[in-house]
Scaffold this motif. Structure first.
Motif, mmCIF file in Angstrom:
data_model
loop_
_atom_site.group_PDB
_atom_site.id
_atom_site.type_symbol
_atom_site.label_atom_id
_atom_site.label_comp_id
_atom_site.label_asym_id
_atom_site.label_seq_id
_atom_site.Cartn_x
_atom_site.Cartn_y
_atom_site.Cartn_z
ATOM 1 N N ARG A 103 -4.844 2.520 -2.059
ATOM 2 C CA ARG A 103 -5.086 2.636 -0.615
ATOM 3 C C ARG A 103 -6.558 2.571 -0.254
ATOM 4 O O ARG A 103 -6.921 2.188 0.850
ATOM 5 C CB ARG A 103 -4.453 3.926 -0.090
ATOM 6 N N LYS A 104 -7.427 2.964 -1.198
ATOM 7 C CA LYS A 104 -8.861 2.829 -0.949
ATOM 8 C C LYS A 104 -9.262 1.365 -0.897
ATOM 9 O O LYS A 104 -10.243 1.001 -0.255
ATOM 10 C CB LYS A 104 -9.656 3.509 -2.074
ATOM 11 N N MET A 163 -5.241 -1.859 6.223
ATOM 12 C CA MET A 163 -4.048 -2.300 6.950
ATOM 13 C C MET A 163 -4.273 -2.244 8.455
ATOM 14 O O MET A 163 -4.887 -1.316 8.970
ATOM 15 C CB MET A 163 -2.850 -1.429 6.574
ATOM 16 N N VAL A 194 -13.074 9.983 2.470
ATOM 17 C CA VAL A 194 -12.541 9.467 1.203
ATOM 18 C C VAL A 194 -13.654 9.149 0.206
ATOM 19 O O VAL A 194 -13.527 9.402 -0.985
ATOM 20 C CB VAL A 194 -11.671 8.213 1.457
ATOM 21 N N MET A 237 -13.788 0.628 4.923
ATOM 22 C CA MET A 237 -13.524 1.071 3.550
ATOM 23 C C MET A 237 -13.832 -0.045 2.532
ATOM 24 O O MET A 237 -13.556 0.097 1.351
ATOM 25 C CB MET A 237 -12.074 1.525 3.401
ATOM 26 N N ASN A 273 0.821 -1.222 0.000
ATOM 27 C CA ASN A 273 0.000 0.000 0.000
ATOM 28 C C ASN A 273 0.853 1.270 0.000
ATOM 29 O O ASN A 273 0.400 2.338 0.375
ATOM 30 C CB ASN A 273 -0.991 -0.003 1.173
ATOM 31 N N LEU A 277 3.334 2.357 1.745
ATOM 32 C CA LEU A 277 3.935 2.989 2.927
ATOM 33 C C LEU A 277 5.453 2.916 2.828
ATOM 34 O O LEU A 277 6.161 3.708 3.445
ATOM 35 C CB LEU A 277 3.451 2.326 4.221
#
Lengths: 248, 223
Positions: A82-83, A87, A111, A159, A51, A53
């Protein structure tokens, strides 16, 4: 089968340190992949690349159909990825200034512009599901570690991710709280969630994983069905690691 | 020589109405300046931790210049120096507010920087991993937590700035100290008048401390 994650010849450096070496790895939809290895082997770094990071230096990474360029490249797909990727962190990382309910509602509202009513209903449903429904209006600091981690899972699920990443989700927990978090993860796996899990819980890996991957010094040295990897490891590194962690 | 001095209570009491006329100026300069200083502090504090060097650099320069030179020199420069540049006089009140704003802005920048940097990296990672943009993560996750930690040092700065306004008697703003000086010039009661002036500063700063403590308690309770 749909591939959710595809890594090809992926390399990652921290300065001069070569932390991920030529990683080839695919994760199919609905698959539960457990990544094991000694600390510092690069297993957390591996899932943090998924993702974004962590950025990787070269190779190829595709997450749910979105190619994510290496460091310095076009990172436009990152927002989409990321959507779709949730995590869960070792240290929970709940937002301490927000109630549990607001922790879960924040991302959908910001978002996806979900309305407050819908976000609230979703939060209540998810908190019920992880067994925290009656604590929704408390602040994270008022909950135990196990409860906080279950809230963190609910927050990620809000999400509606296509893939869940777990970075040592039980390593910061008191022993008596590990079970309640693993139960939620087990349930999630049963419902068909695609999961990449970095953990030291070998019992969980053996029971829930479709595939176990052993990483040593940034390389995937062995992978396979849990029964094969745990009971009949082929690589001597894997054998040494498992004899150390399974002996006690 | 033996001192025959006696504190003249009547003189102290008589001075109060005249001195009180300075309070609005003291408050206006302090809080007007601090308000602008807070805005400057947020802007330059955040710029000073920006990843782009061409934003970070000027912010750091501003902070170092205004933290590293005396506020008295700053206000003299603004009041006596700047008119040469802009070709017209600056009124003392404006000069005072500007000096507090620029000076407190530099210190508040550091407060903002420290507050933001004190928030665990895991917080922004959690925000980003949920799909929030960097901006959304900052304003919904980092800032509210950082701001709470900034309250005590901001209170400190407010008290320092309130006291700094006393220096502006030199440019003739009718603030508290200036009022005292003018009054003493007629009555020669320095001891009593400066004593009352000090008490009035204390009254302002103590009220502020009290308000801040209440604010802090409310903030901490909800974390």
């Amino acid at each position: 089968m749909t591939q959710i994650v595809e890594m090809k010849g992926m390399n990652k450096y921290f300065g001069k340190l070569h932390v991920l070496k030529n990683i080839d790895l695919t994760v199919e939809q609905g698959e539960v992949v457990v990544i094991i290895g000694a600390s510092g082997s690069g297993k957390s770094t591996l899932i943090r690349c998924v993702n974004g990071l962590e950025e990787y230096e070269n190779g190829k990474l595709v997450v749910d159909g979105h190619a994510l360029a290496p460091k310095g490249g076009n990172q436009k797909s990152l927002a989409e990825i990321r959507k779709e990727v949730g995590m869960v962190f070792q240290q929970f990382n709940l937002f301490p200034h927000l109630t549990v309910r607001k922790n879960v509602m924040l991302a959908p509202m910001k978002v996806k512009s979900t309305s407050q009513t819908v976000a609230n209903a979703t939060a209540e449903r998810l908190l019920d599901r992880v067994g925290i429904g009656n604590q929704a209006d408390k602040y994270p600091s008022q909950l135990s570690g196990g409860q906080q981690q279950r809230v963190a899972i609910a927050r990620a699920l809000a999400m509606e991710p296509r893939l869940m990443l777990f970075d040592e989700p039980t390593s910061a927990l008191d022993p008596e709280m590990i079970g309640e978090v693993l139960d939620v993860m087990r349930e999630l796996a049963r419902e068909g969630m695609t999961m990449m899990v970095v953990t030291h819980e070998m019992g969980f890996a053996r029971e829930v994983a479709d595939r176990v991957i052993y990483i040593h010094e940034g390389q995937i040295v062995e992978q396979g069905k849990p029964a094969d990897v745990f009971d009949n490891p082929q690589n001597e590194r894997t054998q040494a690691f498992l004899s150390r962690v399974l002996s006690h | 020589m033996e001192s025959t001095f006696q504190f003249d209570w009547q003189a102290a009491i008589d001075a109060i109405p005249y001195l009180l006329k300075g309070i609005p100026y003291t408050l206006l300069i302090s809080f007007g300046g601090l308000l602008i200083g807070f805005v400057l502090g947020i802007i330059f504090g955040l710029l000073s931790i920006n990843r782009k060097w061409f934003l970070r650099w000027p912010a750091t320069a501003y902070i170092e210049v205004f933290r590293g030179t005396p506020i008295l020199v700053q206000v003299l420069f603004i009041f006596y120096g700047l008119p040469d540049l802009i070709g017209g006089p600056i009124d003392p009140l404006t000069a005072g507010i500007a000096a507090i704003a620029l000076n407190s802005g530099a210190y508040i920048s550091e407060v903002v920087r420290g507050g933001v940097q004190s928030i665990d990296k895991g917080q922004s990672e959690a925000g980003l991993s949920l799909g929030l943009s960097r901006t959304q993560t900052f304003w919904s996750v980092i800032w509210p937590q950082a701001f709470r930690r900034m309250i005590p040092p901001l209170g400190n700065q407010a008290i320092v700035s309130i006291k700094d306004t006393s220096l502006f008697s030199v440019i003739g703003v009718g603030e508290l100290v200036r009022q005292g000086q003018v009054y003493i010039a007629n009555t020669f009661t320095a001891f009593e008048v400066y004593f009352v002036v000090a008490l009035l500063y204390l009254a302002i700063t103590l009220s502020l401390s009290l308000i801040l403590r209440l604010l802090e308690r409310r903030g901490v309770a909800s974390v």
